[in-house]
Design a protein around this motif. Sequence first.
Motif, PDB file in Angstrom:
ATOM      1  N   ASN A 225       0.809  -1.207   0.000  1.00  0.00           N
ATOM      2  CA  ASN A 225       0.000   0.000   0.000  1.00  0.00           C
ATOM      3  C   ASN A 225       0.846   1.262   0.000  1.00  0.00           C
ATOM      4  O   ASN A 225       0.311   2.355  -0.066  1.00  0.00           O
ATOM      5  CB  ASN A 225      -0.965  -0.014   1.186  1.00  0.00           C
TER       6      ASN A 225
ATOM      7  N   ASN B 258       0.649  -0.142  -7.551  1.00  0.00           N
ATOM      8  CA  ASN B 258       0.755  -1.491  -8.105  1.00  0.00           C
ATOM      9  C   ASN B 258       0.793  -1.387  -9.633  1.00  0.00           C
ATOM     10  O   ASN B 258      -0.216  -1.597 -10.302  1.00  0.00           O
ATOM     11  CB  ASN B 258      -0.433  -2.355  -7.664  1.00  0.00           C
TER      12      ASN B 258
ATOM     13  N   LYS C 164     -12.132  -2.354 -15.348  1.00  0.00           N
ATOM     14  CA  LYS C 164     -11.846  -1.299 -14.383  1.00  0.00           C
ATOM     15  C   LYS C 164     -11.219  -0.134 -15.150  1.00  0.00           C
ATOM     16  O   LYS C 164     -10.691  -0.318 -16.241  1.00  0.00           O
ATOM     17  CB  LYS C 164     -10.849  -1.866 -13.366  1.00  0.00           C
TER      18      LYS C 164
ATOM     19  N   SER D 101      -2.276   9.596  -0.927  1.00  0.00           N
ATOM     20  CA  SER D 101      -3.630   9.730  -1.496  1.00  0.00           C
ATOM     21  C   SER D 101      -3.661   9.269  -2.948  1.00  0.00           C
ATOM     22  O   SER D 101      -4.612   8.617  -3.381  1.00  0.00           O
ATOM     23  CB  SER D 101      -4.099  11.183  -1.415  1.00  0.00           C
TER      24      SER D 101
ATOM     25  N   SER E  27      -3.313   5.394  -2.942  1.00  0.00           N
ATOM     26  CA  SER E  27      -4.559   4.764  -2.516  1.00  0.00           C
ATOM     27  C   SER E  27      -5.615   4.803  -3.620  1.00  0.00           C
ATOM     28  O   SER E  27      -6.238   3.790  -3.933  1.00  0.00           O
ATOM     29  CB  SER E  27      -5.078   5.463  -1.259  1.00  0.00           C
ATOM     30  N   LYS E  28      -5.796   5.964  -4.216  1.00  0.00           N
ATOM     31  CA  LYS E  28      -6.821   6.139  -5.254  1.00  0.00           C
ATOM     32  C   LYS E  28      -6.511   5.270  -6.474  1.00  0.00           C
ATOM     33  O   LYS E  28      -7.395   4.587  -6.996  1.00  0.00           O
ATOM     34  CB  LYS E  28      -6.894   7.614  -5.651  1.00  0.00           C
TER      35      LYS E  28
ATOM     36  N   ASN F 222      -4.567   2.565  -6.677  1.00  0.00           N
ATOM     37  CA  ASN F 222      -4.623   1.139  -6.360  1.00  0.00           C
ATOM     38  C   ASN F 222      -6.057   0.637  -6.178  1.00  0.00           C
ATOM     39  O   ASN F 222      -6.357  -0.507  -6.509  1.00  0.00           O
ATOM     40  CB  ASN F 222      -3.789   0.820  -5.126  1.00  0.00           C
ATOM     41  N   LYS F 223      -6.938   1.473  -5.681  1.00  0.00           N
ATOM     42  CA  LYS F 223      -8.319   1.046  -5.434  1.00  0.00           C
ATOM     43  C   LYS F 223      -9.191   1.098  -6.679  1.00  0.00           C
ATOM     44  O   LYS F 223     -10.008   0.217  -6.906  1.00  0.00           O
ATOM     45  CB  LYS F 223      -8.964   1.927  -4.362  1.00  0.00           C
ATOM     46  N   GLU F 224      -9.025   2.146  -7.489  1.00  0.00           N
ATOM     47  CA  GLU F 224      -9.999   2.392  -8.542  1.00  0.00           C
ATOM     48  C   GLU F 224      -9.484   2.173  -9.969  1.00  0.00           C
ATOM     49  O   GLU F 224     -10.269   2.224 -10.910  1.00  0.00           O
ATOM     50  CB  GLU F 224     -10.538   3.817  -8.413  1.00  0.00           C
TER      51      GLU F 224
END
Length: 159
Positions: free
Chosen positions: A26, A30, A46, A72, A75-76, A78-80
């Motif tokens: 994290n 990625n 995606k 930030s 995170s954004k 990697n998640k979306e």
Amino acid sequence: MKSHCKKTIICLLIGYINCGNLSAQNNEINWLSFNQLEDSLSIKPKKVFIHFYAEWCSLCNKMDRKAYKDPSVISKLNKEYYAVKMNIESTEKITFGGTIYENKNAKKVNAIHQIPLLMASRKNKPFSLPATVILDDTFTATARYFQYLNAKQLLKTIE
């Protein structure tokens, strides 16, 4: 009883190690290759974020050091998104969507691979770096940026 304790300790250690690995993952984006992207898209559509760079590009390197280290942004993305990072001077043959793409002028200085030329070119303007392409979950380009983006600007583009 001793065997049960050993198993419990081993399970706890494995869990601790795995949590450490997740935490480390994290802390960075990625990044995928185009081959990995095609596999991922076939499993789960995606949005896609593509960063084209070259080792000699100082603004690309600055984005690596600054914007892509921001928690930030990490995170954004990697998640979306599926995040792809590609060196425009790559000599690798890449099969994507059943088509083989390559750097046809690989023996020339600063030769650009076909994929960035197709995805990040602008009409009547020379190819420039850094180049960022954002695609929706149907693999349609929704935005292209041809400039350095700091973390705040980058977050706005992926909101």
